[in-house]
Design a protein around this motif. Structure first.
Motif, PDB file in Angstrom:
ATOM      1  N   UNK A   1       0.821  -1.217   0.000  1.00 50.74           N
ATOM      2  CA  UNK A   1       0.000   0.000   0.000  1.00 50.74           C
ATOM      3  C   UNK A   1       0.851   1.262   0.000  1.00 50.74           C
ATOM      4  N   UNK A   2       2.077   1.183   0.495  1.00 51.70           N
ATOM      5  CA  UNK A   2       2.956   2.351   0.568  1.00 51.70           C
ATOM      6  C   UNK A   2       3.943   2.426  -0.582  1.00 51.70           C
ATOM      7  N   UNK A   3       3.787   1.559  -1.548  1.00 51.94           N
ATOM      8  CA  UNK A   3       4.609   1.639  -2.744  1.00 51.94           C
ATOM      9  C   UNK A   3       6.013   1.116  -2.586  1.00 51.94           C
ATOM     10  N   UNK A   4       6.271   0.336  -1.545  1.00 52.76           N
ATOM     11  CA  UNK A   4       7.606  -0.223  -1.347  1.00 52.76           C
ATOM     12  C   UNK A   4       7.816  -1.478  -2.190  1.00 52.76           C
ATOM     13  N   UNK A   5       6.730  -2.123  -2.564  1.00 51.47           N
ATOM     14  CA  UNK A   5       6.796  -3.294  -3.437  1.00 51.47           C
ATOM     15  C   UNK A   5       5.660  -3.230  -4.448  1.00 51.47           C
ATOM     16  N   UNK A   6       5.844  -3.898  -5.582  1.00 49.92           N
ATOM     17  CA  UNK A   6       4.822  -3.960  -6.619  1.00 49.92           C
ATOM     18  C   UNK A   6       5.091  -5.206  -7.457  1.00 49.92           C
ATOM     19  N   UNK A   7       4.465  -5.286  -8.628  1.00 54.00           N
ATOM     20  CA  UNK A   7       4.647  -6.430  -9.517  1.00 54.00           C
ATOM     21  C   UNK A   7       4.946  -5.910 -10.917  1.00 54.00           C
ATOM     22  N   UNK A   8       5.937  -6.507 -11.574  1.00 54.70           N
ATOM     23  CA  UNK A   8       6.402  -6.060 -12.884  1.00 54.70           C
ATOM     24  C   UNK A   8       5.362  -6.334 -13.972  1.00 54.70           C
ATOM     25  N   UNK A   9       5.676  -5.836 -15.189  1.00 48.13           N
ATOM     26  CA  UNK A   9       4.702  -5.966 -16.278  1.00 48.13           C
ATOM     27  C   UNK A   9       4.581  -7.387 -16.809  1.00 48.13           C
ATOM     28  N   UNK A  10       5.411  -8.318 -16.326  1.00 47.95           N
ATOM     29  CA  UNK A  10       5.201  -9.729 -16.668  1.00 47.95           C
ATOM     30  C   UNK A  10       4.161 -10.367 -15.757  1.00 47.95           C
ATOM     31  N   UNK A  11       3.638  -9.575 -14.812  1.00 44.94           N
ATOM     32  CA  UNK A  11       2.576  -9.985 -13.877  1.00 44.94           C
ATOM     33  C   UNK A  11       3.010 -11.081 -12.917  1.00 44.94           C
ATOM     34  N   UNK A  12       4.317 -11.235 -12.701  1.00 49.08           N
ATOM     35  CA  UNK A  12       4.761 -12.235 -11.746  1.00 49.08           C
ATOM     36  C   UNK A  12       6.053 -11.879 -11.008  1.00 49.08           C
ATOM     37  N   UNK A  13       6.888 -11.019 -11.569  1.00 50.85           N
ATOM     38  CA  UNK A  13       8.129 -10.648 -10.897  1.00 50.85           C
ATOM     39  C   UNK A  13       7.867  -9.551  -9.870  1.00 50.85           C
ATOM     40  N   UNK A  14       8.264  -9.797  -8.617  1.00 52.54           N
ATOM     41  CA  UNK A  14       8.025  -8.822  -7.551  1.00 52.54           C
ATOM     42  C   UNK A  14       9.073  -7.719  -7.645  1.00 52.54           C
ATOM     43  N   UNK A  15       8.610  -6.484  -7.642  1.00 53.50           N
ATOM     44  CA  UNK A  15       9.477  -5.315  -7.664  1.00 53.50           C
ATOM     45  C   UNK A  15       9.638  -4.775  -6.249  1.00 53.50           C
ATOM     46  N   UNK A  16      10.836  -4.339  -5.923  1.00 52.89           N
ATOM     47  CA  UNK A  16      11.105  -3.790  -4.587  1.00 52.89           C
ATOM     48  C   UNK A  16      11.786  -2.435  -4.733  1.00 52.89           C
ATOM     49  N   UNK A  17      11.334  -1.462  -3.958  1.00 58.23           N
ATOM     50  CA  UNK A  17      11.975  -0.152  -3.935  1.00 58.23           C
ATOM     51  C   UNK A  17      13.248  -0.281  -3.099  1.00 58.23           C
ATOM     52  N   UNK A  18      14.335  -0.651  -3.754  1.00 56.42           N
ATOM     53  CA  UNK A  18      15.545  -1.054  -3.041  1.00 56.42           C
ATOM     54  C   UNK A  18      16.246   0.098  -2.336  1.00 56.42           C
ATOM     55  N   UNK A  19      15.962   1.319  -2.708  1.00 59.49           N
ATOM     56  CA  UNK A  19      16.552   2.436  -1.980  1.00 59.49           C
ATOM     57  C   UNK A  19      15.820   2.709  -0.669  1.00 59.49           C
ATOM     58  N   UNK A  20      14.703   2.010  -0.451  1.00 57.79           N
ATOM     59  CA  UNK A  20      13.930   2.213   0.771  1.00 57.79           C
ATOM     60  C   UNK A  20      13.824   0.946   1.612  1.00 57.79           C
ATOM     61  N   UNK A  21      14.048  -0.219   0.994  1.00 60.25           N
ATOM     62  CA  UNK A  21      13.898  -1.485   1.707  1.00 60.25           C
ATOM     63  C   UNK A  21      15.261  -2.181   1.789  1.00 60.25           C
TER      64      UNK A  21
END
Length: 307
Positions: free
Chosen positions: A237-257
């Motif tokens: 909900x805070x935008x620290x993680x999401x999902x890539x456009x392949x709809x399966x790879x988890x994205x992480x805001x690495x400068x914050x996590x």
């Protein structure tokens, strides 16, 4: 206005996105125009799948389908779509739930109205189908699911005799219905960590997260949901993680996590764990919205401690 049953097949040639739009040919235009501003029930015919009546939604507006002669779109009112807690079969005690599908003796009719993709639905039959699919006491059922002796809700919260439409528009009821469907679709497993955690009493710790929040145009469709643990839900909900456009790879805001946090919370392959039923896989459109509108955004000056 008029309530309708709209047929949808999993292999439909029409461009349906059931919580957003229903695509249909000209011959059903009159009936669907009558349903503008009113509620409909979605139905999957027996030959297409086992769901029967499976969801409810409200039609906002009918428009011509751009660049396609003879086709129209029923736009679904934002926030109105709600899947049934339990799919409802066409026959109940051996008799059709729709009077238009019954012979004079009450037995199931063959052909005729049965073949129609759009059918008018009397108010009492609409209410009966919805009550079977979304019980009035769903909140109480969920409350007692893991605590059979749990105290019932007080009268202010329970109000189990609410009219059908009032119930369908009541946010606490919809939240319970959404949570039950999403957690069940993911087998009570966190889509990002892959963990299936339960407390000592057997209550699952996984939560149901909207990918696109309802207040920002999202729906209560399972495809707009992810089953997530509490911590990961907070991060999503805070935008620290999401999902890539392949709809399966988890994205992480690495400068914050921190890396060690990532290693503890994500599945080893860094991929999303998806439901067994492809119809419940997260919507690419909603995941794209989350990437573009939430992921990596400023977090309202919120201090984060990873200790």
């Amino acid at each position: 206005m008029a309530k309708l049953v709209l047929l949808h097949k999993s292999d439909s040639i029409y461009d349906d996105e059931l919580d957003v739009v229903y695509d249909f040919p000209r011959n059903y235009l009159k009936a669907l125009r009558e349903a503008e501003g009113d509620w409909i029930v979605y139905y999957e015919p027996v030959k297409s799948g086992p769901r029967g009546y499976f969801a409810v939604a409200k039609i906002q507006k009918i428009i011509p389908k751009p660049n396609v002669e003879g086709r129209y779109l029923a736009l679904i009112e934002k926030g109105s779509y709600l899947p049934f807690d339990s799919e409802v079969p066409r026959l109940f005690n051996g008799r059709p739930l729709e009077s238009s599908l019954a012979e004079p003796d009450g037995t199931a009719r063959r052909g005729g109205a049965v073949q129609l993709a759009v059918r008018r639905l009397p108010e009492d039959e609409f209410a009966r189908i919805v009550n079977l699919g979304l019980p009035a006491d769903l909140e109480s059922i969920e409350n007692a699911r893991y605590e059979p002796n749990a105290k019932k809700f007080d009268d202010e919260v329970a109000a189990f005799d609410r009219p059908v439409i009032e119930r369908l528009t009541r946010r606490p009821y919809r939240d319970v219905a959404f949570r039950r469907k999403v957690r069940d679709a993911y087998d009570f497993r966190c889509a990002i960590s892959g963990l299936q955690l339960r407390n000592g009493g057997g209550r699952p710790e996984v939560q149901a997260a909207h990918i696109r929040p309802v207040e920002r145009g999202g729906s209560d469709a399972v495809r707009n949901g992810l089953a997530l643990s509490g911590t990961i839900h907070w991060m999503f909900d805070r935008g620290l993680i999401s999902v890539a456009d392949d709809c399966e790879t988890v994205l992480v805001s690495r400068n914050k996590v921190p890396v060690d946090v990532i290693d503890r919370l994500l599945r080893p392959d860094g991929k999303l764990w998806k439901p067994s039923d492809e119809r419940n896989w997260p919507s690419p459109v909603n995941l794209k919205w989350h990437r573009e509108n939430v992921f990596g955004q400023v977090i309202d000056n919120e201090e984060i401690s990873w200790n």
